[in-house]
Design an enzyme around this catalytic site. Sequence first.
Site, PDB file in Angstrom:
ATOM      1  NE  ARG A 193      -4.198  -1.578   2.137  1.00 12.71           N
ATOM      2  CZ  ARG A 193      -5.274  -1.491   2.913  1.00 12.71           C
ATOM      3  NH1 ARG A 193      -5.367  -0.557   3.825  1.00 12.71           N
ATOM      4  NH2 ARG A 193      -6.258  -2.347   2.781  1.00 12.71           N
TER       5      ARG A 193
ATOM      6  CG  ASP B  90     -13.591   8.174   6.056  1.00  6.19           C
ATOM      7  OD1 ASP B  90     -14.294   7.156   6.081  1.00  6.19           O
ATOM      8  OD2 ASP B  90     -12.336   8.129   6.092  1.00  6.19           O
TER       9      ASP B  90
HETATM   10  C1  LIG Z   1     -14.393  -0.155   5.869  1.00  7.62           C
HETATM   11  S1  LIG Z   1     -14.820   1.549   5.794  1.00  7.62           S
HETATM   12  C2  LIG Z   1     -16.488   1.514   6.404  1.00  7.62           C
HETATM   13  C3  LIG Z   1     -17.428   2.309   5.540  1.00  7.62           C
HETATM   14  C4  LIG Z   1     -18.907   2.228   5.953  1.00  7.62           C
HETATM   15  N1  LIG Z   1     -19.112   2.709   7.288  1.00  7.62           N
HETATM   16  C5  LIG Z   1     -19.425   0.828   5.799  1.00  7.62           C
HETATM   17  O1  LIG Z   1     -19.720   0.159   6.793  1.00  7.62           O
HETATM   18  O2  LIG Z   1     -19.533   0.360   4.653  1.00  7.62           O
HETATM   19  C6  LIG Z   1     -13.924   2.207   7.193  1.00  7.62           C
HETATM   20  C7  LIG Z   1     -13.730   3.727   7.110  1.00  7.62           C
HETATM   21  O3  LIG Z   1     -13.298   4.202   8.381  1.00  7.62           O
HETATM   22  C8  LIG Z   1     -12.431   5.289   8.165  1.00  7.62           C
HETATM   23  N2  LIG Z   1     -11.611   5.541   9.367  1.00  7.62           N
HETATM   24  C9  LIG Z   1     -10.574   4.808   9.845  1.00  7.62           C
HETATM   25  N3  LIG Z   1     -10.050   5.397  10.928  1.00  7.62           N
HETATM   26  C10 LIG Z   1     -10.774   6.527  11.148  1.00  7.62           C
HETATM   27  C11 LIG Z   1     -10.713   7.572  12.110  1.00  7.62           C
HETATM   28  N4  LIG Z   1      -9.787   7.578  13.090  1.00  7.62           N
HETATM   29  N5  LIG Z   1     -11.610   8.577  12.030  1.00  7.62           N
HETATM   30  C12 LIG Z   1     -12.551   8.585  11.053  1.00  7.62           C
HETATM   31  N6  LIG Z   1     -12.653   7.637  10.098  1.00  7.62           N
HETATM   32  C13 LIG Z   1     -11.783   6.611  10.148  1.00  7.62           C
HETATM   33  C14 LIG Z   1     -11.620   4.842   6.963  1.00  7.62           C
HETATM   34  O4  LIG Z   1     -11.012   5.930   6.292  1.00  7.62           O
HETATM   35  C15 LIG Z   1     -12.668   4.112   6.112  1.00  7.62           C
HETATM   36  O5  LIG Z   1     -13.196   4.943   5.109  1.00  7.62           O
END
Ligand SMILES: C[S@@+](CC[C@H](N)C(=O)[O-])C[C@H]1O[C@@H](n2cnc3c(N)ncnc32)[C@H](O)[C@@H]1O
Length: 275
Positions: free
Chosen positions: A35, A144
Site C-alpha cells: 500500500r 471520514d
Molecule cells: C471499511 S470503511 C467503512 C465504511 C462504511 N461505514 C461501511 O460500513 O460500509 C472504514 C472507514 O473508516 C475510516 N476511518 C478509519 N479510521 C478513522 C478515524 N480515526 N476517524 C474517522 N474515520 C476513520 C476509513 O477511512 C474508512 O473509510
Amino acid sequence: MSILDSDSFRAIADLAYRESGLTLVAEKTSMIQSRLRHRLRALNLADFDSYSKLIQSEAGRDERKKLISALTTNVSHFFREKHHFDILVNQILATKWAALRQGGRLRIWSAGCSNGQEAFSIAMSLLEKVPEVAHLDVKILATDIDPIVVQFAENSIYPERLVGGVPKALLQDYFVKHETIHETSYEAKPILRDMIRFKELNLLGHWPMKRKFDAVFCRNVVIYFDQATQDDLWPRFHDSLLPNGYLFLGHSERMPSPTDIGFLAAGPTSYRRRN
Ligand SMILES: C[S@@+](CC[C@H](N)C(=O)[O-])C[C@H]1O[C@@H](n2cnc3c(N)ncnc32)[C@H](O)[C@@H]1O
C-alpha cells in the site's frame, strides 16, 4: 524494490496508531508495504527508512495525511447490513414522524462514511419510506478521516461496479446515468445530495458538532481499532446521541458492556441510548 524493515514498520505503525487509532500488526507487513510503495515512488524515495524519517519530521505533515489515506480500508457498499436501515425507517423515522411534520428535526451521522454509500443508503431509505422527508428538516452528516474518500463522496459519481447493491428502481429514481464508450457511471441526484453534508473528521480528535443525533452509523470502522481506542469512543458516541438515539456498529463489532455506558441492546449490532 524496497522492503519494509521492522524498524520502519514500527515507526509507521506507531504513527498510524497515534494519528488515527489504526492498529497495524506485523503479520500485515507485506500488505502495508504494497500500500505504501506508491508513496515512495511519488516522493522519489529510495527506501522505507527514508520514508519513516520523513513522516516523523516536521516536513512530513502533509505526508502523514497521505499515509493514513493509504492505510485505511475503504471498502463499502450500498445498503450494506440492511437490517440497520430497517430499524432506521421502521423505528427511528416512525417515532419521529409526528414531531418532524411539526417542524422538528431528524439528524443522522455516518461516522467513517468512506465513499459515501452508507450516507446515500440512509437518504434513500428515508425517502423511500416517506417522500416528504425531502421537504422536512432531515440531515445526514457523513465524515471520514480520509480526505480522498470524502472528496469522492462529495462528487457523488459512482462507477457501475460500485452500484451493485442499489435496486434498479432506486438507481433510476435517485441517480443520473452517464455513459461514455469507456464506462458507465451513476451520479446521485440533488434530492439525495441536498440531505447530506460530507466532512473530513478524525474520530480520535475533537468532534465539533453542537447538536446531538437521532442515530449514529459507525460500521466497520472500530474493527481497525484496539480495545482501548474503542472503549474511549463508546461514551463519546453516547454523548453525541439524543435520549433513545441509536448507535449501529458493523457485523463483527461489539460493545462489550453496553449497559455500563448507558446503552441498551436494540437488535443486531444495534444499541439505543437509555436516557
Ligand atoms: C471499511 S470503511 C467503512 C465504511 C462504511 N461505514 C461501511 O460500513 O460500509 C472504514 C472507514 O473508516 C475510516 N476511518 C478509519 N479510521 C478513522 C478515524 N480515526 N476517524 C474517522 N474515520 C476513520 C476509513 O477511512 C474508512 O473509510
